[in-house]
Motif scaffolding. Structure first.
Motif, mmCIF file in Angstrom:
data_model
loop_
_atom_site.group_PDB
_atom_site.id
_atom_site.type_symbol
_atom_site.label_atom_id
_atom_site.label_comp_id
_atom_site.label_asym_id
_atom_site.label_seq_id
_atom_site.Cartn_x
_atom_site.Cartn_y
_atom_site.Cartn_z
ATOM 1 N N TYR A 61 43.101 46.459 35.285
ATOM 2 C CA TYR A 61 43.760 47.110 36.412
ATOM 3 C C TYR A 61 42.710 47.568 37.420
ATOM 4 N N SER A 62 42.931 47.261 38.693
ATOM 5 C CA SER A 62 42.020 47.738 39.732
ATOM 6 C C SER A 62 42.694 47.688 41.086
ATOM 7 N N ASP A 63 42.139 48.480 42.007
ATOM 8 C CA ASP A 63 42.618 48.509 43.396
ATOM 9 C C ASP A 63 41.744 47.678 44.325
ATOM 10 N N SER A 64 40.566 47.256 43.865
ATOM 11 C CA SER A 64 39.537 46.756 44.780
ATOM 12 C C SER A 64 39.188 45.293 44.553
ATOM 13 N N SER A 65 38.947 44.580 45.657
ATOM 14 C CA SER A 65 38.498 43.194 45.562
ATOM 15 C C SER A 65 37.134 43.085 44.902
ATOM 16 N N SER A 66 36.378 44.177 44.864
ATOM 17 C CA SER A 66 35.098 44.149 44.158
ATOM 18 C C SER A 66 35.291 43.910 42.661
ATOM 19 N N ASP A 67 36.516 44.138 42.177
ATOM 20 C CA ASP A 67 36.805 43.934 40.759
ATOM 21 C C ASP A 67 37.486 42.601 40.478
ATOM 22 N N LEU A 68 37.474 41.691 41.444
ATOM 23 C CA LEU A 68 38.038 40.368 41.189
ATOM 24 C C LEU A 68 37.386 39.678 39.992
ATOM 25 N N PRO A 69 36.067 39.808 39.794
ATOM 26 C CA PRO A 69 35.485 39.198 38.589
ATOM 27 C C PRO A 69 36.099 39.735 37.304
ATOM 28 N N MET A 70 36.270 41.057 37.192
ATOM 29 C CA MET A 70 36.854 41.641 35.991
ATOM 30 C C MET A 70 38.311 41.213 35.834
ATOM 31 N N LEU A 71 39.067 41.267 36.913
ATOM 32 C CA LEU A 71 40.473 40.891 36.833
ATOM 33 C C LEU A 71 40.632 39.428 36.440
ATOM 34 N N SER A 72 39.748 38.578 36.947
ATOM 35 C CA SER A 72 39.829 37.147 36.641
ATOM 36 C C SER A 72 39.384 36.824 35.219
ATOM 37 N N ALA A 73 38.693 37.769 34.583
ATOM 38 C CA ALA A 73 38.152 37.522 33.242
ATOM 39 C C ALA A 73 39.167 37.736 32.140
ATOM 40 N N VAL A 74 40.324 38.347 32.467
ATOM 41 C CA VAL A 74 41.328 38.647 31.446
ATOM 42 C C VAL A 74 42.591 37.827 31.678
#
Length: 271
Positions: A190-203
């Motif tokens: 879960y995230s609000d920021s595009s900076s976390d696209l790597p983490m979001l894409s990893a799950v």
């Protein structure tokens, strides 16, 4: 327990939560800087500068390596030469502030995953000494934050592990997944920021929460659930779900304890 059946684990898995503007409203950096200033660990002009940095840093996106490097250097520069015990002592002031900023919807979501038997983690660029106690206070498994190298109880100003921002968050959760045996395909993020696209894409189950414009576009293009946690109430507004699968993931994740609204053309809305 029937309300948790739809999010029950089918294997070892975890839910990873960004901190700023996802679990909490606002910035943890400002709360930390304010506490450090009150303990005479930071001069006023640095407090003001950090407040401005915290307000803009996350929204520059993962492509802005300059912003990432600057934030890393600011964190390491703050702790360099400080005693680790002094930073830990800041929790007496920081934790009550951060706990007061926890979004009620986010707290409920953590409980949903926890009762489903899933491990829960905060993943943040903030210092590990702040992130870990906050996670434990919320009944979560652990906090994953930036670690500074400590020698004889003093921070050296060097990293002791990944800077947990952008790709660094992925490095951290992959290491934990290997150690704990989690299948990232079964995990949530879960995230609000595009900076976390790597983490979001990893799950296997990424969810955009109050997303910035870049993350919102990406989520829509890829059929990720998008939710809005309101600032003042316990309302969750479902903004978009592309396809039946996405709607199902959103329903499974957010149904417990929330009022289910009207379903139209395969799209679910919470009000």
């Amino acid at each position: 327990m029937s309300e948790y059946v739809s999010v029950a684990s089918t294997g070892p898995s975890a839910a990873f939560f960004d901190l700023d503007r996802t679990l909490i409203s606002g910035s943890s950096a400002f709360a930390l800087a304010t506490a450090a200033r009150s303990m005479k660990m930071m001069p006023t002009h640095e407090l003001v500068r950090d407040a401005m940095t915290a307000a803009t840093f996350k929204f520059r996106g993962d492509h802005d390596t300059g912003a990432s490097d600057n934030a890393r250097d600011r964190i390491l520069g703050f702790v360099e030469g400080q005693r680790q015990d002094d930073l830990l002592a800041l929790n007496e002031r920081v934790l009550p502030t951060l706990l007061g900023k926890i979004r009620p919807e986010a707290r409920r979501l953590v409980d949903i995953h926890r009762h489903a038997g899933r491990a829960t983690y905060i993943v943040s660029a903030a210092p590990h000494e702040i992130v870990e106690p906050l996670a434990i206070s919320l009944g979560m498994t652990h906090g994953i934050g930036t670690k500074g190298k400590v020698v004889d109880g003093i921070y050296t100003g060097e990293l002791d592990g990944p800077f947990t921002y952008g790709q660094g968050k992925v490095d951290a959760i992959e290491e934990i997944a290997r150690f704990e045996g989690y299948d990232l395909r079964l995990c949530y993020a879960y995230s609000d920021s595009s900076s976390d696209l790597p983490m979001l894409s990893a799950v296997g189950h990424p969810v955009a929460v109050n997303p910035d414009s870049k993350l919102e576009r990406h989520a829509k293009d890829h059929g990720w659930p998008i939710v809005i946690f309101s600032q003042r109430t316990k309302t969750v507004i479902r903004r978009t779900a592309t396809g039946v699968a996405s709607a199902g993931v959103a329903a499974a994740t957010f149904a417990a304890g929330l009022e289910l609204g009207t379903r139209r053309a395969g799209k679910a809305f919470w009000r």
